[in-house]
Design an enzyme around this catalytic site. Structure first.
Site, mmCIF file in Angstrom:
data_model
loop_
_atom_site.group_PDB
_atom_site.id
_atom_site.type_symbol
_atom_site.label_atom_id
_atom_site.label_comp_id
_atom_site.label_asym_id
_atom_site.label_seq_id
_atom_site.Cartn_x
_atom_site.Cartn_y
_atom_site.Cartn_z
ATOM 1 C CD GLU A 192 -1.819 6.038 3.149
ATOM 2 O OE1 GLU A 192 -2.409 7.056 2.728
ATOM 3 O OE2 GLU A 192 -2.397 4.960 3.385
ATOM 4 C CG HIS A 238 -7.201 6.201 5.547
ATOM 5 N ND1 HIS A 238 -7.469 5.839 4.235
ATOM 6 C CD2 HIS A 238 -8.404 6.332 6.152
ATOM 7 C CE1 HIS A 238 -8.780 5.762 4.072
ATOM 8 N NE2 HIS A 238 -9.360 6.060 5.218
ATOM 9 C CG ASP A 289 -1.891 1.178 1.212
ATOM 10 O OD1 ASP A 289 -2.693 1.263 0.264
ATOM 11 O OD2 ASP A 289 -1.849 2.014 2.133
ATOM 12 C CG ASP A 309 -4.911 1.230 4.976
ATOM 13 O OD1 ASP A 309 -5.530 1.141 6.050
ATOM 14 O OD2 ASP A 309 -4.993 2.219 4.224
#
Length: 227
Positions: free
Chosen positions: A22, A160, A20, A165
């Site tokens: 960000e 988040h 994942d 996540d």
């Protein structure tokens, strides 16, 4: 490394790296990665982790920080993505990559930055859990990661942030795999026809010569069957 990008798979696999990102925003043209995490999975179990903040070389917009709670002071001493990518590449190796909504978001950042900083084309095949959720839950209006976690009773605390996540989505992916095999909370294959070409759900359509089965992935997939 290969000279072409990997392909999207629409199936469960037991060995993979779920990752994942960000970022400073939603555009792979203008925004930058500020965190990248991954969990390596073998036989459905996490065996290793990778996670680091990334200095994007720019101010993180308020809107992004409001979602992921990553602020400028947190990334001030973090490595730049150019330094992180070789480490992430060593972590993922040739594994299939898994993530939520990665086909239209995360993979674009990885493709861009692997080519930009390392001159490499990322060849790993990948599975998007959003696509699998569309197969398993065709009638749902929303299939966000949080929606799936809530459905399966998985905690969303700390959502988040990339590593949180990853761990949340790893549990979701395993349960989606059981749904696809008919071992989950419901047999998704019952009264549902799956496209043998792309894995999306088939729906009944009307044509010039009557009803037929058409892939819901149209126009990307044009597979049809007679009824």
């Amino acid at each position: 490394m290969s000279n072409k990008r990997g392909k999207q798979l629409n199936k469960y696999v037991p060995d993979y790296v779920l990752y994942d990102l960000e970022t400073t925003g939603i555009s792979a043209n203008y925004d930058e990665v500020i965190e990248i995490s991954g969990v390596k999975v073998r036989g459905g179990k996490i065996v290793d982790e990778f996670s680091t903040l990334v200095n994007p070389g720019r101010t993180i917009p308020y809107g992004a920080s409001a979602v992921n709670h990553i602020y400028d002071e947190m990334v001030a001493d973090a490595p730049e993505f150019e330094e992180v990518l070789p480490l992430f590449l060593a972590f993922i190796g040739n594994d299939i990559l898994v993530g939520h909504n990665i086909a239209s978001f995360d993979m674009k950042f990885l493709y861009r930055d692997f080519e930009k900083y390392m001159g490499l084309i990322l060849p790993n095949d990948f599975v998007d859990t959003l696509r699998l959720a569309k197969i398993v839950f065709p009638d749902w209006k929303h299939r966000r990661l949080g929606d799936l976690a809530n459905y399966y009773g998985i905690s969303t605390a700390g959502a988040h942030r990339a590593l949180t996540d990853c761990k949340m989505n790893q549990k979701v992916f395993e349960l989606l795999g059981k749904e696809l095999s008919g071992e989950g909370t419901m047999d998704v294959r019952q009264n549902v026809k799956i496209c043998p070409k792309c894995g999306m759900m088939m729906v009944k359509r009307k044509g010039k010569f009557g009803e037929f089965w058409g892939c819901k992935g149209f126009p990307d997939c044009r597979y049809t069957e007679n009824i």
